[in-house]
Design a protein around this motif. Structure first.
Motif, mmCIF file in Angstrom:
data_model
loop_
_atom_site.group_PDB
_atom_site.id
_atom_site.type_symbol
_atom_site.label_atom_id
_atom_site.label_comp_id
_atom_site.label_asym_id
_atom_site.label_seq_id
_atom_site.Cartn_x
_atom_site.Cartn_y
_atom_site.Cartn_z
ATOM 1 N N UNK A 35 0.829 -1.204 0.000
ATOM 2 C CA UNK A 35 0.000 0.000 0.000
ATOM 3 C C UNK A 35 0.865 1.255 0.000
ATOM 4 N N UNK A 36 1.960 1.217 0.758
ATOM 5 C CA UNK A 36 2.865 2.371 0.802
ATOM 6 C C UNK A 36 3.474 2.620 -0.572
ATOM 7 N N UNK A 37 3.896 1.545 -1.228
ATOM 8 C CA UNK A 37 4.495 1.683 -2.553
ATOM 9 C C UNK A 37 3.501 2.287 -3.541
ATOM 10 N N UNK A 38 2.254 1.854 -3.492
ATOM 11 C CA UNK A 38 1.243 2.369 -4.409
ATOM 12 C C UNK A 38 0.962 3.846 -4.157
ATOM 13 N N UNK A 39 0.916 4.241 -2.883
ATOM 14 C CA UNK A 39 0.673 5.648 -2.551
ATOM 15 C C UNK A 39 1.858 6.514 -2.954
ATOM 16 N N UNK A 40 3.055 6.023 -2.705
ATOM 17 C CA UNK A 40 4.243 6.785 -3.079
ATOM 18 C C UNK A 40 4.349 6.924 -4.594
ATOM 19 N N UNK A 41 3.972 5.873 -5.316
ATOM 20 C CA UNK A 41 3.995 5.931 -6.779
ATOM 21 C C UNK A 41 2.995 6.962 -7.294
ATOM 22 N N UNK A 42 1.826 7.028 -6.647
ATOM 23 C CA UNK A 42 0.819 8.006 -7.058
ATOM 24 C C UNK A 42 1.319 9.424 -6.803
ATOM 25 N N UNK A 43 1.999 9.611 -5.661
ATOM 26 C CA UNK A 43 2.556 10.927 -5.352
ATOM 27 C C UNK A 43 3.654 11.288 -6.352
ATOM 28 N N UNK A 44 4.516 10.345 -6.638
ATOM 29 C CA UNK A 44 5.613 10.540 -7.601
ATOM 30 C C UNK A 44 5.064 10.935 -8.970
ATOM 31 N N UNK A 45 4.010 10.251 -9.389
ATOM 32 C CA UNK A 45 3.404 10.547 -10.697
ATOM 33 C C UNK A 45 2.831 11.963 -10.744
ATOM 34 N N UNK A 46 2.473 12.488 -9.568
ATOM 35 C CA UNK A 46 1.938 13.852 -9.504
ATOM 36 C C UNK A 46 3.043 14.894 -9.387
ATOM 37 N N UNK A 47 4.292 14.443 -9.281
ATOM 38 C CA UNK A 47 5.408 15.372 -9.209
ATOM 39 C C UNK A 47 6.066 15.494 -7.852
ATOM 40 N N UNK A 48 5.616 14.731 -6.858
ATOM 41 C CA UNK A 48 6.196 14.793 -5.516
ATOM 42 C C UNK A 48 7.617 14.230 -5.529
ATOM 43 N N UNK A 49 8.529 14.951 -4.881
ATOM 44 C CA UNK A 49 9.898 14.429 -4.770
ATOM 45 C C UNK A 49 10.384 14.328 -3.322
ATOM 46 N N UNK A 50 9.523 14.715 -2.357
ATOM 47 C CA UNK A 50 9.911 14.675 -0.950
ATOM 48 C C UNK A 50 8.988 13.741 -0.170
ATOM 49 N N UNK A 51 9.612 12.791 0.546
ATOM 50 C CA UNK A 51 8.887 11.807 1.339
ATOM 51 C C UNK A 51 9.366 11.880 2.784
ATOM 52 N N UNK A 52 8.432 12.184 3.667
ATOM 53 C CA UNK A 52 8.765 12.480 5.062
ATOM 54 C C UNK A 52 8.544 11.278 5.974
ATOM 55 N N UNK A 53 9.455 11.111 6.941
ATOM 56 C CA UNK A 53 9.375 9.983 7.867
ATOM 57 C C UNK A 53 9.944 10.405 9.212
ATOM 58 N N UNK A 54 9.972 9.481 10.165
ATOM 59 C CA UNK A 54 10.572 9.728 11.480
ATOM 60 C C UNK A 54 10.835 8.407 12.165
ATOM 61 N N UNK A 55 11.864 8.378 12.964
ATOM 62 C CA UNK A 55 12.215 7.174 13.725
ATOM 63 C C UNK A 55 11.040 6.674 14.557
ATOM 64 N N UNK A 56 10.322 7.590 15.196
ATOM 65 C CA UNK A 56 9.266 7.215 16.136
ATOM 66 C C UNK A 56 8.011 6.694 15.452
ATOM 67 N N UNK A 57 7.809 6.987 14.175
ATOM 68 C CA UNK A 57 6.586 6.549 13.504
ATOM 69 C C UNK A 57 6.519 5.025 13.499
ATOM 70 N N UNK A 58 5.483 4.508 14.151
ATOM 71 C CA UNK A 58 5.297 3.054 14.278
ATOM 72 C C UNK A 58 6.548 2.382 14.836
ATOM 73 N N UNK A 59 7.271 3.124 15.698
ATOM 74 C CA UNK A 59 8.473 2.590 16.347
ATOM 75 C C UNK A 59 9.472 1.973 15.370
ATOM 76 N N UNK A 60 9.743 2.692 14.313
ATOM 77 C CA UNK A 60 10.729 2.247 13.335
ATOM 78 C C UNK A 60 10.145 1.503 12.149
ATOM 79 N N UNK A 61 8.953 0.972 12.298
ATOM 80 C CA UNK A 61 8.346 0.190 11.219
ATOM 81 C C UNK A 61 8.060 1.058 9.998
ATOM 82 N N UNK A 62 7.719 2.310 10.222
ATOM 83 C CA UNK A 62 7.440 3.220 9.104
ATOM 84 C C UNK A 62 8.671 3.382 8.219
ATOM 85 N N UNK A 63 9.835 3.512 8.828
ATOM 86 C CA UNK A 63 11.064 3.630 8.044
ATOM 87 C C UNK A 63 11.335 2.340 7.270
ATOM 88 N N UNK A 64 11.093 1.209 7.902
ATOM 89 C CA UNK A 64 11.308 -0.064 7.218
ATOM 90 C C UNK A 64 10.417 -0.190 5.992
#
Length: 324
Positions: A32-61
């Protein structure tokens, strides 16, 4: 999609970006993350934001795995992470910006993201128990060692940002380039007033979050809390008083006419309004489905439509219910 310089740096980020808070590792898996990021990329997005604490590291993974599958050229996109709260127990790993924690935390994030470096790294909250010079030196060294390219702050008060910048300037160290504050039609004071001198003095850039006020500015909470919404999540119940505020939801209802006249939705109007501020380098959006991403990105088309007359209409509706 337009691209703006991040503060006074030479780095350009898309005026709308995509973040992983709340969703990655909680509502979304790698697919699901890949599909959302691809949709953002197709719209011209080049910045993807994250944080260590998000889902206790799982978000970064998840983001790291998705980026590996997408296989975009590394130079084409910008990735961030943030440090403060920590994800392991210990006296030097929780609620701190001391050097020991920071130098270990960046290595953990890079491993989870499967990257050699991150473009942006933030000190996620100020740390009153660590001298600012220790934190500035650590962030400087993190950049000098090639583990990050730029550093900044998130939800720091103006006085603390100024102290960090002036210390870095005095000793010719890498200074903070950007701040990541909450900013939306109902939460404005810090960005529009408190930080105002910092734009002129230091060229501070902003990567703002929560343009939809946790979903309130979509209009979905006007008749209660819908199933499947953020407000219905057990761990997000602290947001309910804000999301169900009667005056705020009435204002959202009035915004619908403005949005319709401009050819968009209330959500798109709210996102565009944030990006209309010339001090904002990028507005971080979130979504759990590609369709939501596509709808959010349509806000870019509304930004040039926000002329003085439209801005006054929005101001007249929202200023009385803006809490901060």
């Amino acid at each position: 999609m337009d691209y703006r310089r991040l503060g006074r740096s030479g780095l350009k980020v898309s005026e709308l970006s995509f973040g992983s808070w709340v969703t990655y590792g909680n509502q979304m898996d790698t697919k699901a993350a890949r599909e959302c990021m691809a949709a953002a990329w197709d719209a011209g997005v080049n910045f993807f934001d994250n944080a260590e604490i998000y889902a206790n590291g799982k978000s970064e993974e998840i983001m790291g795995a998705a980026l590996k599958e997408l296989a975009w050229p590394r130079v084409k996109y910008v990735v961030s992470t943030k440090f403060f709260w920590g994800i392991t127990e210990g006296p030097n790993t929780k609620n701190t910006l001391n050097r020991k924690y920071l130098m270990d935390a960046i290595d953990g994030s890079l491993k989870r993201l499967q990257m050699d470096y991150v473009d942006l790294v933030y000190c996620h909250r100020p740390d009153p128990n660590t001298p600012v010079d220790e934190t500035v030196w650590a962030m400087h060294d993190m950049i000098e060692r090639g583990k990050a390219l730029y550093w900044g702050t998130s939800e720091w008060d103006a006085k603390s940002i100024r102290a960090a910048y002036e210390f870095a300037e005095k000793y010719r160290l890498r200074a903070p380039v950007m701040e990541q504050p909450e900013y939306n039609l109902l939460h404005r004071k810090r960005v529009e007033q408190e930080y105002a001198p910092l734009y002129k003095d230091f060229g501070l850039g902003l990567t703002t979050w929560s343009p939809l006020a946790s979903g309130l500015l979509t209009g979905k909470y006007r008749n209660g809390v819908p199933a499947g919404s953020r407000g219905a999540l057990e761990r997000m119940k602290f947001l309910l008083p804000q999301l169900t505020d009667k005056a705020a939801n009435e204002a959202v209802g009035k915004l619908e006419a403005v949005a319709k006249d401009l050819g968009g939705s209330v959500a798109q109007l709210a996102i565009a309004w944030c990006a209309r501020n010339s001090q904002v380098s990028t507005v971080i959006t979130g979504a759990s489905r590609p369709e939501q991403v596509t709808e959010n990105m349509k806000a870019a088309a509304l930004i040039p439509k926000l002329d003085a007359a439209a801005m006054k209409r929005i101001e007249d509706i929202t200023r009385p219910v803006s809490a901060a």
